[in-house]
Design an enzyme around this catalytic site. Structure first.
Site, PDB file in Angstrom:
ATOM      1  N   SER A 190      52.483  46.726  44.988  1.00 21.08           N
ATOM      2  CA  SER A 190      51.837  45.420  44.868  1.00 21.08           C
ATOM      3  C   SER A 190      51.918  44.850  43.466  1.00 21.08           C
ATOM      4  O   SER A 190      51.811  45.575  42.474  1.00 21.08           O
ATOM      5  CB  SER A 190      50.364  45.580  45.248  1.00 21.08           C
ATOM      6  OG  SER A 190      49.643  44.440  44.859  1.00 21.08           O
ATOM      7  N   GLU A 204      49.624  43.375  42.189  1.00 22.37           N
ATOM      8  CA  GLU A 204      48.306  43.623  41.610  1.00 22.37           C
ATOM      9  C   GLU A 204      48.386  44.746  40.558  1.00 22.37           C
ATOM     10  O   GLU A 204      47.570  44.806  39.647  1.00 22.37           O
ATOM     11  CB  GLU A 204      47.334  43.985  42.750  1.00 22.37           C
ATOM     12  CG  GLU A 204      45.886  44.170  42.369  1.00 22.37           C
ATOM     13  CD  GLU A 204      45.148  42.904  41.953  1.00 22.37           C
ATOM     14  OE1 GLU A 204      45.643  41.786  42.213  1.00 22.37           O
ATOM     15  OE2 GLU A 204      44.073  43.047  41.340  1.00 22.37           O
ATOM     16  N   TYR A 225      41.743  49.144  43.690  1.00 24.78           N
ATOM     17  CA  TYR A 225      42.885  48.933  44.593  1.00 24.78           C
ATOM     18  C   TYR A 225      44.195  49.072  43.815  1.00 24.78           C
ATOM     19  O   TYR A 225      45.112  49.785  44.235  1.00 24.78           O
ATOM     20  CB  TYR A 225      42.795  47.543  45.229  1.00 24.78           C
ATOM     21  CG  TYR A 225      44.066  47.099  45.919  1.00 24.78           C
ATOM     22  CD1 TYR A 225      44.364  47.524  47.206  1.00 24.78           C
ATOM     23  CD2 TYR A 225      44.975  46.246  45.283  1.00 24.78           C
ATOM     24  CE1 TYR A 225      45.536  47.122  47.841  1.00 24.78           C
ATOM     25  CE2 TYR A 225      46.146  45.847  45.909  1.00 24.78           C
ATOM     26  CZ  TYR A 225      46.425  46.282  47.186  1.00 24.78           C
ATOM     27  OH  TYR A 225      47.589  45.883  47.812  1.00 24.78           O
ATOM     28  N   HIS A 283      51.548  37.221  49.514  1.00 20.47           N
ATOM     29  CA  HIS A 283      52.241  36.483  50.580  1.00 20.47           C
ATOM     30  C   HIS A 283      51.268  36.264  51.725  1.00 20.47           C
ATOM     31  O   HIS A 283      50.462  37.114  52.064  1.00 20.47           O
ATOM     32  CB  HIS A 283      53.518  37.194  51.014  1.00 20.47           C
ATOM     33  CG  HIS A 283      53.349  38.658  51.236  1.00 20.47           C
ATOM     34  ND1 HIS A 283      53.325  39.568  50.206  1.00 20.47           N
ATOM     35  CD2 HIS A 283      53.166  39.366  52.367  1.00 20.47           C
ATOM     36  CE1 HIS A 283      53.152  40.768  50.690  1.00 20.47           C
ATOM     37  NE2 HIS A 283      53.037  40.685  52.007  1.00 20.47           N
TER      38      HIS A 283
END
Ligand code: NAP
Ligand code: GDD
Length: 328
Positions: free
Chosen positions: A130, A132, A153, A183
């Protein structure tokens, strides 16, 4: 016929991935969890008659926290390709359940990698990494950008990412990481900001809601369309060599831009309907993400097809349709 196994098949990406693989004539197995309410809404339209003797989409119960179920499923199915999309995927929620997020999103990946290794299979493995993970690293971010995770996360995803690299290097597994930027789609979970905004715009337009409560409006994200991104995932798995790829549009927009686009599409002024609720702030925020997907363009010949405006309008239109259907 190739056989694929999808974790997270009931999620946004899992449903698009299953559609794509079925269209390419795969036999598709998906892991689902037992739930007290129906959780297969996103795949019901492609789930065939259970009495069909040879269905091409098959669902099996399992859990990323339950190694024995994963071992059994992988040994039985012996998939050619595993698309590992399952995760506790909500960043804000990961601050409330950090340990659980580490178990599912971090260790879940290792349980799958171990299951493949122990079964001695040549299964190809895709791991959903990710953007992130880039956290506070300034944009543009690409495969060489160091990870600076800012949430439980993101930290779990960094672990999952590096374990995938380690199993590739150490055990010669065909294992890829797709570092996907945000997305979205009409199937996006309703607590992520894009869908929360498009659904609110639709409901306010129809007079069924007046306010929407949001957190940080200044955050910037690189929002693409999930349907385009699963095509990139599949292409990674068809290469001669496994590798890691950033998948992004290269355009970044703020939550305010998202509000402008979504509410503007239905001729509403969002400033009259949005209120700030600090409960939606995160203890540590990722301020700006914008990906450089030039490696994927070069090596996978992949480019996004749906742009930001088209994406937001597609989602608002779909939410309007859904809301209208409720009254009909
Ligand atoms: P999503 O809609 O939240 O779907 C998550 C899936 O994981 C669901 O099918 C969920 O099952 C399943 N799952 C959760 N906990 C599980 C467990 N303990 N055991 C088995 N399955 C479990 O996520 P998404 O947006 O499709 O994202 C797919 C993957 O890409 C995730 O790993 C996410 O972290 C990652 N990712 C997403 C984005 C994005 O912008 N969408 C960007 C980068 C990376 P239930 O339906 O039963 O809850
Ligand atoms: N969810 C949410 N709800 N986010 C809000 C809100 C709100 O009410 N108000 C503002 N935001 C801001 C968040 O603070 C964040 O900066 C941004 O909107 C996007 O939030 P999300 O839509 O929840 O997505 P995310 O970027 O945190 O995480 C998503 O993208 C990651 C890839 O970068 C998820 O899909 C992750 O699973 C994925 O890895």
């Amino acid at each position: 016929m190739k056989t694929a196994l999808i974790t997270g098949i009931t999620g946004q990406d899992g449903s698009y991935m299953a559609e794509l693989l079925l269209a390419k004539d795969y036999l598709v197995h998906g892991i689902i969890r037992r739930s007290s309410s129906f959780n297969t809404e996103r795949i019901d339209h492609i789930y065939q008659d259970p009495h069909d003797p040879k269905p091409r989409l098959r669902l099996v119960y399992g859990d990323l926290n339950d190694a024995s179920s994963l071992n059994r499923i992988i040994r039985t199915i012996q998939p050619d390709e595993i698309y590992h999309l399952g995760a506790q995927s909500h960043v804000r929620v990961s601050f409330d359940v950090p340990e659980y997020t580490g178990e599912v999103t971090g260790l879940g990946t290792v349980r799958l990698l171990e299951a493949i290794r122990e079964a001695g299979l040549r299964t190809k493995f895709y791991n959903a990494s990710s953007s992130e993970m880039f956290g506070s690293a300034p944009p543009p971010q690409n495969e060489a950008t160091p990870f600076q995770p800012r949430s439980p996360y993101a930290a779990a995803k960094v672990y999952s990412h590096w374990m995938t690299v380690n199993y590739r290097d150490g055990y010669n597994l065909f294992a890829c990481n797709g570092i996907l930027f945000n997305h979205e789609s009409p199937r996006r979970g309703e607590t992520f900001v894009s869908r929360k905004v498009t659904k609110a715009a639709a409901k306010i337009k129809l007079g069924r809601q007046d306010k929407v409560f949001l957190g940080n409006l200044d955050a910037r994200r690189d929002w693409g369309y999930a349907g385009d991104y699963v095509e990139a995932i599949w292409r990674m798995m068809q290469q001669d060599k496994p590798d890691d790829y950033v998948i992004a549009t290269g355009e970044s927009h703020s939550v305010r831009d998202l509000l402008d686009e979504a509410f503007g599409h239905v001729d509403l002024d969002w400033k009259k309907h949005v209120e700030i609720d600090p409960r939606y702030y995160r203890p540590t925020e990722v301020d700006a993400l914008c990906g450089d997907a030039s490696k994927a363009a070069r090596q996978l010949d992949w480019r996004p097809r749906v742009g930001f405006k088209e994406l937001v309008r597609m989602m608002v239109d779909s939410d309007l349709k859904q809301e209208k259907a409720k009254s009909g």
